[in-house]
Design a protein around this motif. Structure first.
Motif, PDB file in Angstrom:
ATOM      1  N   THR A  15       4.748   7.792   5.181  1.00 43.07           N
ATOM      2  CA  THR A  15       3.494   8.189   4.545  1.00 43.07           C
ATOM      3  C   THR A  15       2.746   9.090   5.520  1.00 43.07           C
ATOM      4  O   THR A  15       2.944   8.998   6.723  1.00 43.07           O
ATOM      5  N   PRO A  16       1.866   9.941   5.007  1.00 41.53           N
ATOM      6  CA  PRO A  16       1.008  10.688   5.936  1.00 41.53           C
ATOM      7  C   PRO A  16       0.153   9.695   6.733  1.00 41.53           C
ATOM      8  O   PRO A  16      -0.097   8.586   6.272  1.00 41.53           O
ATOM      9  N   LYS A  17      -0.289  10.112   7.898  1.00 45.00           N
ATOM     10  CA  LYS A  17      -1.121   9.237   8.739  1.00 45.00           C
ATOM     11  C   LYS A  17      -2.358   8.761   7.982  1.00 45.00           C
ATOM     12  O   LYS A  17      -3.074   9.550   7.388  1.00 45.00           O
ATOM     13  N   PHE A  19      -2.366   6.720   5.436  1.00 49.45           N
ATOM     14  CA  PHE A  19      -2.074   6.306   4.056  1.00 49.45           C
ATOM     15  C   PHE A  19      -1.089   5.141   4.092  1.00 49.45           C
ATOM     16  O   PHE A  19      -0.364   4.955   5.061  1.00 49.45           O
ATOM     17  N   ARG A  20      -1.056   4.370   3.011  1.00 48.45           N
ATOM     18  CA  ARG A  20      -0.156   3.234   2.989  1.00 48.45           C
ATOM     19  C   ARG A  20       0.354   2.974   1.569  1.00 48.45           C
ATOM     20  O   ARG A  20      -0.175   3.509   0.602  1.00 48.45           O
ATOM     21  N   ARG A 136      -7.228   6.322   4.684  1.00 46.46           N
ATOM     22  CA  ARG A 136      -7.842   7.524   4.124  1.00 46.46           C
ATOM     23  C   ARG A 136      -7.788   7.534   2.595  1.00 46.46           C
ATOM     24  O   ARG A 136      -8.325   8.428   1.970  1.00 46.46           O
TER      25      ARG A 136
ATOM     26  N   SER B  52       0.691   5.789  -2.050  1.00 41.98           N
ATOM     27  CA  SER B  52      -0.517   6.599  -1.959  1.00 41.98           C
ATOM     28  C   SER B  52      -0.348   7.857  -2.803  1.00 41.98           C
ATOM     29  O   SER B  52       0.768   8.305  -3.055  1.00 41.98           O
ATOM     30  N   GLU B  55       1.225  12.570  -0.156  1.00 41.41           N
ATOM     31  CA  GLU B  55       2.465  12.494   0.621  1.00 41.41           C
ATOM     32  C   GLU B  55       2.548  13.739   1.506  1.00 41.41           C
ATOM     33  O   GLU B  55       1.883  14.740   1.242  1.00 41.41           O
ATOM     34  N   THR B  56       3.370  13.680   2.534  1.00 39.67           N
ATOM     35  CA  THR B  56       3.641  14.942   3.228  1.00 39.67           C
ATOM     36  C   THR B  56       4.527  15.787   2.320  1.00 39.67           C
ATOM     37  O   THR B  56       5.351  15.257   1.568  1.00 39.67           O
ATOM     38  N   LEU B  91       0.089  18.413   3.458  1.00 42.47           N
ATOM     39  CA  LEU B  91       0.024  17.248   2.567  1.00 42.47           C
ATOM     40  C   LEU B  91      -0.050  17.734   1.125  1.00 42.47           C
ATOM     41  O   LEU B  91      -0.461  18.862   0.868  1.00 42.47           O
ATOM     42  N   ARG B 103      11.019   8.116  -0.929  1.00 46.54           N
ATOM     43  CA  ARG B 103      10.481   7.973   0.431  1.00 46.54           C
ATOM     44  C   ARG B 103      10.386   6.498   0.807  1.00 46.54           C
ATOM     45  O   ARG B 103      10.780   6.088   1.909  1.00 46.54           O
ATOM     46  N   GLN B 107      12.158   4.624   3.794  1.00 48.61           N
ATOM     47  CA  GLN B 107      11.290   4.118   4.867  1.00 48.61           C
ATOM     48  C   GLN B 107      11.442   2.608   5.058  1.00 48.61           C
ATOM     49  O   GLN B 107      11.423   2.117   6.181  1.00 48.61           O
TER      50      GLN B 107
END
Lengths: 494, 494
Positions: A15-17, A19-20, A136, B52, B55-56, B91, B103, B107
């Protein structure tokens, strides 16, 4: 769009920093809590509103009510050029649910009922530095009444908040809603001659620290200044001790009950008409709460509540959970605030030029959920599905028929769909799924018209590599005729 | 961020182009439908997953399964420079629920059960040109099984989809799930010598038009070409008529039942081993569906279903609603597709390099909701709250007590919170709120210990400017003792 994306053989699965992801019970427990809250909001005549996640930056504006996160930024981007020419709009993800409400209240002002009561539940996004437990993207749960000038609307919000907390599972006695009023403070500032401009802002900013620095700290900060814990000296606002006193009197006017508090406040505002009006509003709210059956053990006038007093224009309220929990170091501490709100006038004015009175409350979704979990009211309890294991992959249809039968009987069930060769893996899988029961039918059992029903809770930990025969020897396993499958599973599930 | 935002005195109160708001029943009806679907997914052992929204771009990749929107873009932006130096990540908002699942599956591959069954419901965003009924944020509702190679997973998805549609309100007989298999086509292409590269792509692209151009059209397009409706000539793939025939045989092999269809398919694939494997998979799926009690009236093998055949790698399925509705011009037409899915292997491979078999289905949330409304199964029915009117603003607490009593009795109720001066406005408000009942208590009634209970449904349209006295004369209004308020409202609500 993604022109800058680097061509990489293997993208990172992350996930982007900040985010979860939410898995299983994370999702269902929050949903269950929000459903309970929504029931109460609905019963109070509030209508759901779901705005889009994306707003124009222009419409979104910048008036974060959340004093905890004053520097919160937004995630924004510019639209591609418009086909007809000209540059595209700047768009952004909503940072709260209030700014979109303002836009909706203005956009649909001729169609919506007035007053308009709405609730909204959903994610919001803040482009700020993530930290532990600080994400975020997070949920908000708001209820607001737009277009009601009467403090009856504020009283209703407070009563509804109490009902919502209780319906979500917080017991009476485990929460307290505290109510204050900016207008009382306004009256005091007016009589002090510091009711506008920088001096007023300075006093408001100082009062906001009352939670942290206490009575003596605020007294120092209002007058000559104060050394903070780090030893740094914070300049004072420059009031004389006499000027500071009415403000202190206001902050400390909480009595043993509403009647006494209101009397103290009347004394504190002196001859200020605006102040008297503010006290009268609080008296009305107190009377209305009593009429609605909300006692002072649930919602009480408390002028020491100052959070948001600089932002809101009338009554403010904050709900605190009063029970103790153990923090990560095992120390007892109060759970603290889970909801807050108040009255604000600027909501629709940005768009239409007309002041529209509004009042509302926001529940901290993650905090309330954490509280329910801390009280053992949620979490951990959900059972996994019955797992139908696969002994003979040629007979998959038979296993699927069993699962279908179980489901038709209202029992959560699934067939093991991995490679069935290693039976131990199937048991590991059932364990990972928190399965209460496993169903086994090999060729032998199929020929005899029976199934093995394994009570996994009773049987507890079975060695992952146990053979089918060893496993069958366990006492928690019962052989029943195929047609008794449902009855036997029901018996075990109880 | 929003540096380019123009300073304007009055921002426009508008959603960005292509976005919309959902009010009241829009929200609750969709929620109700999704809750029903989630119940079925849960009972089949599927776990909720909420990723979330952001995403990237790297993780998101670009593999839209949705052939309807091949040029869909994403909303993307670049993160601000990282404090430690270096440029920030790009993002983007997720464009579907499958890419985030890929993802997550990569992950958390060591933590998740395998196979992993999950469902996801939530908004996705597409940066494309908005049009009528075409929004840039919309809901998806997906269920997927990751890590199951057996077509038992596909059969389960189809059976679950049938159950979900029925539980959402679509009657048996009003929908049909059609199942095809890319592998059968692969076998045919293999035996034709066009199983890879451009020729294979050309054939797949042509087949995708079968829905639109029919058997003869596909025959032309596979061989020498075809004039389309606009008169433009579309080049053919260049196969000989003999080469095209097996493809046509595949597409038209639907018989009167699964047995006949499978026999036709076996003939169509000839000696191709890959083709035979594909037919065998379909035969297994048919047998499993029968074992799960899903008859051919609910899910059937149908090789004419080609949507997504180019994207998926094994079985594909599509759910169609078979009843007719009237379109905007009053013409009868079939409602059409509401869900689709299939098996795909590339899901996790992008991240880990390992092929992970996966299969899943996506329900078109807006379409299914529209179908339920078209069938009269949803919409319009919800009653508004009981409205307690305000005759005497000094007695607001009394009115609030009435509303609180009603709510405590489980009745949705609210006090009118606008300016009470004009009673006609209160009645207009009650009308706008679809209130079934209005409560009235003036000074006179209060002194006599009674309330007026007005049946607004019975009383129907009351002139907005009617005076209090005229209004009281209406037959639908009853005076009852104050303590009988709840009983009288209950009587009217029935």
């Amino acid at each position: 769009m993604a022109k800058d994306q680097k061509k990489q053989p293997r993208p990172k699965a992350e996930t982007p920093k900040g985010f979860r992801d939410y898995f299983g019970a994370d999702v269902t427990e929050r949903k269950q809590m929000l459903d309970r809250i929504a029931e109460i909001y609905h019963r109070h005549g509030f209508e759901p509103l779901e705005t889009s996640a994306v707003e124009t930056v222009e419409a979104l504006g910048k008036f974060l009510p959340d004093v905890d996160r004053p520097n919160a930024g937004v995630f924004a981007w510019q639209e591609a050029e418009v086909p007809g020419g000209g540059t595209g709009d700047w768009l952004a993800l909503r940072y709260d649910l209030t700014a979109p409400l303002a836009r909706v209240a203005a956009q649909f002002r001729n169609d919506l009922p007035s007053p308009y009561r709405r609730y909204a539940m959903g994610p919001v996004w803040r482009n700020e530095k993530p930290g532990p437990g600080r994400f975020r993207q997070f949920y908000q749960c708001d209820a607001d009444t737009v277009g009601a000038a009467s403090v009856a609307a504020d009283a209703e919000i407070c009563a509804m908040l109490a009902a919502a907390l209780e319906h979500a599972g917080i017991a009476r006695g485990d929460y307290l809603i505290r109510i204050n009023n900016r207008k009382v403070l306004n009256g005091i500032l007016e009589s002090m001659g510091v009711d506008h401009g920088k001096p007023a802002d300075d006093v408001l900013r100082t009062i906001d620290k009352f939670d942290k620095v206490g009575e003596q700290g605020v007294r120092q900060l209002l007058t000559t200044g104060r050394k903070d814990d780090s030893g740094a000296f914070i300049d004072g606002v420059g009031l004389s001790p006499e000027q500071a006193e009415p403000v202190i009197a206001f902050l400390t006017s909480k009595g043993t009950d509403n009647t006494q508090t209101l009397a103290n406040l009347r004394a504190a505002v002196g001859t200020s008409e605006a102040g008297a009006e503010g006290v009268e509003e609080l008296a009305q709210i107190a009377a209305m709460l009593a009429a609605m059956g909300v006692g002072e053990d649930r919602a009480v006038i408390d002028p020491s509540i100052v959070r948001g007093l600089g932002y809101y224009t009338g009554p403010v309220f904050e709900a605190e959970l009063t029970f103790e929990i153990l923090d990560e170091k095992g120390r007892k501490r109060q759970f603290g605030s889970v909801a807050g709100g108040g009255r604000y006038d600027g909501l629709v004015e940005r768009f239409t030029g007309q002041k529209v009175p509004a009042t509302g409350v926001s529940i901290g979704v993650d905090r309330l959920l954490a509280a329910l979990r801390a009280k053992g009211l949620m979490g951990g309890a959900e059972q996994g599905p019955v797992v139908v294991t696969v002994m003979d992959r040629e007979r998959m249809a038979d296993y699927q028929a069993m699962a279908a039968e179980l489901r038709a009987a209202g029992i959560r069930a699934e067939v093991y769909l991995g490679n069935p060769k290693n039976f131990g893996n199937q048991l590991k899988y059932a364990d990972k799924r928190d399965a209460p029961v496993a169903i086994i039918q090999g060729t032998d059992e199929a020929q005899r018209g029976v199934v093995q029903v394994k009570d996994l809770i009773l049987g507890a930990k079975i060695a992952a590599e146990a053979s089918h025969d060893e496993w069958k020897a366990q006492p928690a396993q019962t052989e029943v005729p195929r047609q008794d499958l449902i009855a036997e599973v029901r018996r075990i599930l109880g």
